[in-house]
Design a protein around this motif. Structure first.
Motif, PDB file in Angstrom:
ATOM      1  N   LEU A  71       0.818  -1.195   0.000  1.00  0.00           N
ATOM      2  CA  LEU A  71       0.000   0.000   0.000  1.00  0.00           C
ATOM      3  C   LEU A  71       0.860   1.255   0.000  1.00  0.00           C
ATOM      4  N   THR A  72       1.889   1.281   0.841  1.00  0.00           N
ATOM      5  CA  THR A  72       2.778   2.434   0.906  1.00  0.00           C
ATOM      6  C   THR A  72       3.474   2.646  -0.430  1.00  0.00           C
ATOM      7  N   THR A  73       3.973   1.573  -1.015  1.00  0.00           N
ATOM      8  CA  THR A  73       4.654   1.671  -2.302  1.00  0.00           C
ATOM      9  C   THR A  73       3.710   2.176  -3.381  1.00  0.00           C
ATOM     10  N   ASN A 132       8.910  15.739   2.173  1.00  0.00           N
ATOM     11  CA  ASN A 132       7.653  16.310   2.647  1.00  0.00           C
ATOM     12  C   ASN A 132       6.439  15.569   2.090  1.00  0.00           C
ATOM     13  N   ALA A 133       6.505  15.139   0.840  1.00  0.00           N
ATOM     14  CA  ALA A 133       5.315  14.609   0.164  1.00  0.00           C
ATOM     15  C   ALA A 133       5.176  13.086   0.220  1.00  0.00           C
ATOM     16  N   ALA A 134       6.270  12.364   0.315  1.00  0.00           N
ATOM     17  CA  ALA A 134       6.201  10.902   0.284  1.00  0.00           C
ATOM     18  C   ALA A 134       5.842  10.360   1.664  1.00  0.00           C
ATOM     19  N   ALA A 135       4.808   9.572   1.715  1.00  0.00           N
ATOM     20  CA  ALA A 135       4.350   9.000   2.979  1.00  0.00           C
ATOM     21  C   ALA A 135       5.469   8.211   3.653  1.00  0.00           C
ATOM     22  N   ARG A 177      15.124   4.534   2.366  1.00  0.00           N
ATOM     23  CA  ARG A 177      14.936   5.847   2.972  1.00  0.00           C
ATOM     24  C   ARG A 177      14.846   5.729   4.493  1.00  0.00           C
ATOM     25  N   LYS A 178      15.070   6.833   5.168  1.00  0.00           N
ATOM     26  CA  LYS A 178      14.828   6.910   6.613  1.00  0.00           C
ATOM     27  C   LYS A 178      13.377   7.333   6.772  1.00  0.00           C
ATOM     28  N   ASN A 179      12.648   6.595   7.579  1.00  0.00           N
ATOM     29  CA  ASN A 179      11.241   6.938   7.721  1.00  0.00           C
ATOM     30  C   ASN A 179      10.910   7.616   9.041  1.00  0.00           C
ATOM     31  N   ILE A 180      11.935   7.926   9.838  1.00  0.00           N
ATOM     32  CA  ILE A 180      11.718   8.624  11.100  1.00  0.00           C
ATOM     33  C   ILE A 180      12.977   9.413  11.445  1.00  0.00           C
TER      34      ILE A 180
END
Length: 140
Positions: free
Chosen positions: A12-14, A70-73, A118-121
């Motif tokens: 879903l995220t992808t 900013n835009a990518a979940a 990516r770093k997600n946090i």
């Protein structure tokens, strides 16, 4: 069952990222501003000459990456553990192989490659679950 939920969440995220990254008009077009509209050959010339022209590409790339963050979940830093210099080196190789490709397309391809790592946090922070307040369980 837990791993199936994880797989579904990843898919879903992808798919959400892919959809938002490919947002365009009905003719599959979108406006590109600044040096992103130039082709890769122009980027290579600027990189070879250095100076102001090269910095314009660096600043444009930094803005693009910031916009992705900013835009990518679920994205804090699209570069993950890489540095901006790594991204620039990758773009140099890509542009040498694809001189007629526009710089925006080259950067979009780089983002696609970087997305999985990516770093997600933010560094030093915990995930959002720890921010939920405990609610007392209602008595029956």
């Amino acid at each position: 069952m837990k791993s199936m939920a994880g797989i579904l969440a990843l898919l879903l995220t992808t798919s959400l990222f892919t959809t938002s990254a490919r947002s365009r008009d009905m003719d599959d077009q979108y406006a590109v501003f600044g040096v992103g509209a130039e082709n890769c050959a122009a980027y290579l010339v600027a990189r070879d000459h250095g100076g102001t022209a090269e910095r314009w590409y660096h600043h444009w790339l930094a803005g693009f990456m910031t916009a992705v963050n900013n835009a990518a979940a679920g994205t804090y830093n699209i570069l993950g553990d890489k540095r901006m210099a790594d991204a620039l080196d990758w773009l140099e190789g890509y542009c040498a192989a694809n001189p007629n490709e526009n710089f925006t397309s080259a950067v979009a391809d780089l983002v696609t490659i970087l997305y999985e790592e990516r770093k997600n946090i933010a560094p030093g922070k915990q995930g959002g679950w720890n921010k939920l307040k405990s609610q007392p369980t209602p008595e029956p």
